[in-house]
Design an enzyme around this catalytic site. Structure first.
Site, short mmCIF file in Angstrom:
data_model
loop_
_atom_site.label_atom_id
_atom_site.label_comp_id
_atom_site.label_asym_id
_atom_site.label_seq_id
_atom_site.Cartn_x
_atom_site.Cartn_y
_atom_site.Cartn_z
CB ALA A 185 41.11 -2.64 30.75
CG HIS A 211 41.92 -9.30 27.29
ND1 HIS A 211 41.52 -10.43 26.62
CD2 HIS A 211 41.48 -8.25 26.55
CE1 HIS A 211 40.87 -10.09 25.52
NE2 HIS A 211 40.82 -8.76 25.46
CD GLU A 212 42.85 -4.56 28.08
OE1 GLU A 212 43.03 -4.04 26.96
OE2 GLU A 212 41.80 -5.17 28.37
CD GLU A 234 38.85 -7.22 22.05
OE1 GLU A 234 39.34 -7.93 22.94
OE2 GLU A 234 38.99 -5.98 22.02
CE1 TYR A 300 37.19 -8.59 24.81
CE2 TYR A 300 34.96 -8.16 24.03
CZ TYR A 300 36.18 -7.70 24.49
OH TYR A 300 36.40 -6.35 24.62
#
Length: 362
Positions: A185, A211-212, A234, A300
């Site tokens: 994504a 997350h997006e 991130e 991340y």
């Protein structure tokens, strides 16, 4: 090279400081890392050709001339001509279509870094799934996308707003791309790009789309000024993602997903060695290295661990939410370095500054 060559523009000596000026660059793009052309056979529907761009992290310099650094942000507009029957979308806040001429016009009213400019065109149709969200997909995929996402994207946006302040981009639309999309994504503002195969897993769909959504605040509104500190986007987005899933699905869901990912992080560190330079939060970017090569689990999960540590220092996740809201409000539409985050944190929690937490060993 694949990533283009630099263009140097010499400004007139008579130009005064802060005096407006205009530069026009006429250019043609060839095939490059940013632009993916697909024959109909490479799509789900096998009906029409398809094209999409993927700009992160430095690919968009093969798409259009730009200051290809996340430290520089600007608004943009675009005019795109396409054959009849081809739907064109861009990561923009405004769009219009002149059907008789086959021309789409787009405008992004907020400043964004070059890597967030994105385009997709193909056999795409849409359906509304909320008051400010719709899904775009090939006709054969749209019913599945609707059934998986109808109603819940607004729930995620509302939860995120309660934590981090207003959603500033207007719409939050999602477009599903063919399997050749090179990542899972991409958080392009107003229009998240996501690989269609994720529709096969409800859990991954939830986690990755949230997350997006989190990137709308962390990464898109406030951006890391250098790729050496990619964890600023991130790590914060991963932390925000888990706060959103806790609010919407409960602590058990979040704890399970976090434990699964942290186990992978520990295994990776064991494999590479804890002192491996690749595992550093602030990596050293050597000349000629594509910053995307530095994106890994550490960006991340180690980033998340540090942000979580900061939240634990202040004792209450809700207090930390308040700090992050203030951080977004202060720095939105700009790019920052890690020291900006840390200075803001210590100023927001003066009692921690008095305890000299920034000098603690480790």
């Amino acid at each position: 090279t694949d990533y283009g060559s630099s263009l140097t523009v010499s400004l007139p000596a008579a130009l005064q400081p802060h005096q407006p000026f205009q530069i026009i660059v006429r250019y043609t793009t060839a095939d490059g890392p940013a632009i993916w052309w697909l024959d109909p056979e490479l799509t789900y529907g096998n009906a029409k050709p398809f094209v999409f761009t993927q700009g992160h992290s430095v690919c968009n310099r093969s798409f259009f001339p730009c200051f290809d650094t996340p430290a520089v942000k600007c608004t943009y507009s675009a005019t795109v001509k396409a054959p009849a029957g081809i739907q064109v979308l861009m990561s923009a806040t405004q769009s219009s279509y002149l059907e008789e001429e086959g021309i789409y016009q787009f405008y992004m009213e907020y400043p964004v870094p070059a890597y967030l400019v994105a385009l997709v065109a193909g056999d795409l149709i849409h359906a509304d799934i909320g008051p400010r969200s719709r899904v775009w997909a090939e006709p054969c995929l749209l019913p599945t996308a609707i059934s998986k996402l109808s109603g819940i994207v607004e729930r995620w946006l509302t939860a995120a707003e309660s934590l981090y302040g207003p959603y500033i981009w207007g719409r939050y639309d999602i477009v599903f791309l063919p399997p050749s999309f090179p990542i899972v994504a991409m958080e392009n503002p107003c229009l998240t790009f996501i690989i269609s195969s994720i529709l096969e897993s409800d859990e991954f769909l939830i986690i990755d789309v949230i997350h997006e959504v989190a990137h709308s605040w962390f990464g898109n509104a406030v951006t890391n000024a250098t790729w050496e500190e990619m964890w600023l986007s991130e790590g914060l987005a991963t932390y925000a993602q888990r706060r959103i899933t806790t609010e919407t699905y409960g602590a058990a869901f979040t704890c399970l997903e976090t434990a699964f990912r942290l186990d992978a992080l520990h295994r990776q560190m064991k494999l590479l060695g804890e002192d491996n330079p690749v595992s550093k939060l602030q990596v050293k970017l050597e000349p000629g290295v594509n910053p995307s090569n530095l994106m890994n689990l550490f960006t991340y999960e180690k980033g998340y661990c540090f942000v979580y540590y900061l939240s634990q220092l202040c004792g209450d996740p809700r207090h930390f939410d308040s700090f992050l809201r203030a951080y977004i409000e202060k720095y939105k539409f700009t790019s920052v370095v890690a020291q900006d985050l840390l200075d803001s944190f210590l100023n927001f929690f003066p009692e921690l500054k008095e305890q000299c937490v920034e000098s603690k060993a480790g």
